[in-house]
Write an enzyme that holds these catalytic residues in place. Structure first.
Site, PDB file in Angstrom:
ATOM      1  N   SER A  14       0.825  -1.221   0.000  1.00  0.00           N
ATOM      2  CA  SER A  14       0.000   0.000   0.000  1.00  0.00           C
ATOM      3  C   SER A  14       0.851   1.259   0.000  1.00  0.00           C
ATOM      4  CB  SER A  14      -0.937  -0.008   1.220  1.00  0.00           C
ATOM      5  OG  SER A  14      -0.219  -0.310   2.387  1.00  0.00           O
ATOM      6  N   ARG A  15       2.085   1.157   0.421  1.00  0.00           N
ATOM      7  CA  ARG A  15       2.940   2.356   0.476  1.00  0.00           C
ATOM      8  C   ARG A  15       4.407   1.948   0.501  1.00  0.00           C
ATOM      9  NH1 ARG A  15       3.018   2.941   6.410  1.00  0.00           N
ATOM     10  NH2 ARG A  15       1.522   1.437   7.200  1.00  0.00           N
ATOM     11  N   ASP A  63      -3.822  -9.867   6.683  1.00  0.00           N
ATOM     12  CA  ASP A  63      -2.809  -9.722   7.730  1.00  0.00           C
ATOM     13  C   ASP A  63      -1.841 -10.894   7.578  1.00  0.00           C
ATOM     14  OD1 ASP A  63      -1.288  -9.711  10.006  1.00  0.00           O
ATOM     15  OD2 ASP A  63      -2.962  -9.564  11.400  1.00  0.00           O
ATOM     16  N   TYR A 156      13.210  -6.329  15.900  1.00  0.00           N
ATOM     17  CA  TYR A 156      13.292  -6.135  14.443  1.00  0.00           C
ATOM     18  C   TYR A 156      14.532  -6.850  13.883  1.00  0.00           C
ATOM     19  CZ  TYR A 156      13.182  -3.370  10.073  1.00  0.00           C
ATOM     20  OH  TYR A 156      13.143  -2.962   8.758  1.00  0.00           O
ATOM     21  N   ALA A 158      16.104  -9.413  15.177  1.00  0.00           N
ATOM     22  CA  ALA A 158      15.909 -10.871  15.259  1.00  0.00           C
ATOM     23  C   ALA A 158      15.032 -11.343  14.106  1.00  0.00           C
ATOM     24  CB  ALA A 158      15.283 -11.239  16.595  1.00  0.00           C
ATOM     25  N   LYS A 160      14.574  -9.848  11.185  1.00  0.00           N
ATOM     26  CA  LYS A 160      15.236  -9.653   9.883  1.00  0.00           C
ATOM     27  C   LYS A 160      16.414 -10.616   9.700  1.00  0.00           C
ATOM     28  CE  LYS A 160      12.556  -6.438   8.240  1.00  0.00           C
ATOM     29  NZ  LYS A 160      11.676  -6.753   7.101  1.00  0.00           N
TER      30      LYS A 160
HETATM   31  P1  NAP Z   1       6.062   1.242   5.458  1.00  0.00           P
HETATM   32  O1  NAP Z   1       6.131   2.442   4.587  1.00  0.00           O
HETATM   33  O2  NAP Z   1       5.797   1.415   6.919  1.00  0.00           O
HETATM   34  O3  NAP Z   1       4.964   0.230   4.827  1.00  0.00           O
HETATM   35  C1  NAP Z   1       4.703  -0.973   5.479  1.00  0.00           C
HETATM   36  C2  NAP Z   1       3.786  -1.806   4.622  1.00  0.00           C
HETATM   37  O4  NAP Z   1       3.569  -3.064   5.283  1.00  0.00           O
HETATM   38  C3  NAP Z   1       2.405  -1.188   4.435  1.00  0.00           C
HETATM   39  O5  NAP Z   1       1.940  -1.500   3.144  1.00  0.00           O
HETATM   40  C4  NAP Z   1       1.553  -1.906   5.483  1.00  0.00           C
HETATM   41  O6  NAP Z   1       0.157  -1.977   5.154  1.00  0.00           O
HETATM   42  C5  NAP Z   1       2.163  -3.285   5.418  1.00  0.00           C
HETATM   43  N1  NAP Z   1       1.905  -4.109   6.589  1.00  0.00           N
HETATM   44  C6  NAP Z   1       2.235  -3.868   7.878  1.00  0.00           C
HETATM   45  N2  NAP Z   1       1.800  -4.871   8.666  1.00  0.00           N
HETATM   46  C7  NAP Z   1       1.204  -5.774   7.846  1.00  0.00           C
HETATM   47  C8  NAP Z   1       0.544  -7.014   8.059  1.00  0.00           C
HETATM   48  N3  NAP Z   1       0.423  -7.549   9.283  1.00  0.00           N
HETATM   49  N4  NAP Z   1       0.021  -7.649   6.986  1.00  0.00           N
HETATM   50  C9  NAP Z   1       0.122  -7.130   5.737  1.00  0.00           C
HETATM   51  N5  NAP Z   1       0.735  -5.950   5.472  1.00  0.00           N
HETATM   52  C10 NAP Z   1       1.264  -5.285   6.529  1.00  0.00           C
HETATM   53  O7  NAP Z   1       7.404   0.372   5.376  1.00  0.00           O
HETATM   54  P2  NAP Z   1       8.627   0.396   4.327  1.00  0.00           P
HETATM   55  O8  NAP Z   1       9.630   1.348   4.828  1.00  0.00           O
HETATM   56  O9  NAP Z   1       8.112   0.512   2.942  1.00  0.00           O
HETATM   57  O10 NAP Z   1       9.211  -1.067   4.587  1.00  0.00           O
HETATM   58  C11 NAP Z   1       8.903  -2.187   3.751  1.00  0.00           C
HETATM   59  C12 NAP Z   1       9.792  -3.346   4.168  1.00  0.00           C
HETATM   60  O11 NAP Z   1      11.150  -2.962   4.031  1.00  0.00           O
HETATM   61  C13 NAP Z   1       9.610  -3.781   5.615  1.00  0.00           C
HETATM   62  O12 NAP Z   1       9.750  -5.181   5.728  1.00  0.00           O
HETATM   63  C14 NAP Z   1      10.758  -3.100   6.317  1.00  0.00           C
HETATM   64  O13 NAP Z   1      11.131  -3.757   7.501  1.00  0.00           O
HETATM   65  C15 NAP Z   1      11.828  -3.188   5.241  1.00  0.00           C
HETATM   66  N6  NAP Z   1      12.902  -2.203   5.412  1.00  0.00           N
HETATM   67  C16 NAP Z   1      12.657  -0.873   5.353  1.00  0.00           C
HETATM   68  C17 NAP Z   1      13.707   0.034   5.520  1.00  0.00           C
HETATM   69  C18 NAP Z   1      13.521   1.527   5.487  1.00  0.00           C
HETATM   70  O14 NAP Z   1      14.504   2.248   5.717  1.00  0.00           O
HETATM   71  N7  NAP Z   1      12.347   2.035   5.181  1.00  0.00           N
HETATM   72  C19 NAP Z   1      15.002  -0.450   5.749  1.00  0.00           C
HETATM   73  C20 NAP Z   1      15.211  -1.820   5.793  1.00  0.00           C
HETATM   74  C21 NAP Z   1      14.159  -2.695   5.621  1.00  0.00           C
HETATM   75  P3  NAP Z   1      -0.888  -0.797   5.642  1.00  0.00           P
HETATM   76  O15 NAP Z   1      -0.565   0.414   4.810  1.00  0.00           O
HETATM   77  O16 NAP Z   1      -2.226  -1.367   5.341  1.00  0.00           O
HETATM   78  O17 NAP Z   1      -0.613  -0.579   7.084  1.00  0.00           O
END
Ligand code: NAP
Length: 248
Positions: A14-15, A63, A156, A158, A160
């Protein structure tokens, strides 16, 4: 159109990173299943972007922490597009706290979503993927925190790090079926997840990044497409996409 007639399921699309991945896969011809947890309005924006890129997509609320929801997610992919070729386990949350203060719920919810969520989607997709006998791609989104740890992020880190173990084990199990399984470890990427961090922390982090900038969701999406379009001889790997933050 390298991914024409391929079906990709992207969790947490979604984002942020998930949205960019969905759009980039669509640009390459894939039909995209856009999963989200609660934010339907944002998920619709992703669908518009997929369609604007010339692709086809559907929205599926699920979920990932619930196995049954993941089974419904994969069923929706097959009901709508006939098969599944690509699974991107991207959904993730943070509940940061130092261990001394971390509540059991903060630990468990991050493990449930970030690690068990990937397992649940893999479990649900396994039978159709194997039955199709046409190979496939699984990309799990880990984090550099899973490689080096993070103060205030034991839950987080653990989860990852667990994603990395899951990726390597599954890569071995599925290699004979021509299904590659890889992980991407993003560094600091500009999304809503990192927007909440204090500016001084962001500055400190930025000073550690050799390429001198934070990452964009598109930086991750490009790597996902690389792993899905070709990369036939790459499996069980962890690719850091972090501007050089972590070098081994
Ligand atoms: P984000 O903008 O917070 O988006 C999180 C996404 O996960 C949203 O689409 C959310 O849906 C969905 N989500 C959360 N809980 C869920 C569940 N139980 N079931 C299904 N969907 C769920 O996060 P992001 O920064 O894009 O991160 C995406 C991935 O990259 C994550 O795994 C994060 O740990 C990893 N990551 C991010 C970074 C960073 O710097 N941003 C760095 C390393 C790794 P809703 O919109 O409906 O809530």
């Amino acid at each position: 159109m390298f991914l024409k007639d391929k079906t990709a399921v992207v969790t947490g699309a979604s984002r942020g990173i998930g949205r960019a991945v969905a759009v980039e896969l669509a640009k390459n011809g894939a039909n995209v299943v856009i999963n989200y947890a609660a934010n339907e309005a944002a998920a619709k924006e992703t669908l518009f972007a997929v369609e604007a890129a010339g692709g086809r997509g559907i929205l599926v609320q699920a979920d990932v922490a619930e196995l049954q929801s993941c089974e419904c997610l994969i069923k929706a992919a097959i009901d709508n597009f006939g098969k599944i070729d690509i699974l991107i386990n991207n959904a993730g949350i943070t509940r940061d706290n130092i261990v001394a203060r971390m509540k059991a719920e903060e630990w468990q919810s991050v493990l449930d979503t970030n690690l068990t969520g990937a397992f649940n989607c893999i479990k649900a997709a396994m039978r159709p993927l194997l039955k199709q006998k046409s190979g496939g791609r699984i990309v799990n989104i880990s984090s550099v925190i899973g490689l080096v740890g993070g103060s205030g992020q034991a839950n987080y880190a653990a989860a990852k790090a667990g994603i990395i173990g899951l990726t390597k084990s599954l890569a071995r199990e599925l290699a004979g079926r021509n299904i590659t399984v890889n992980a991407i470890a993003p560094g600091y990427i500009d999304t809503e997840m990192t927007a909440v961090l204090p500016p001084d922390l962001k500055e400190a982090m930025l000073s550690q990044i050799p390429l001198g900038r934070t990452g964009t969701p598109e930086d991750i999406a490009e790597t996902v497409v690389f792993l899905c379009v070709g990369a036939n001889y790459i499996t069980g790997q962890v690719i850091a996409v972090d501007g050089g933050l972590v070098m081994h």
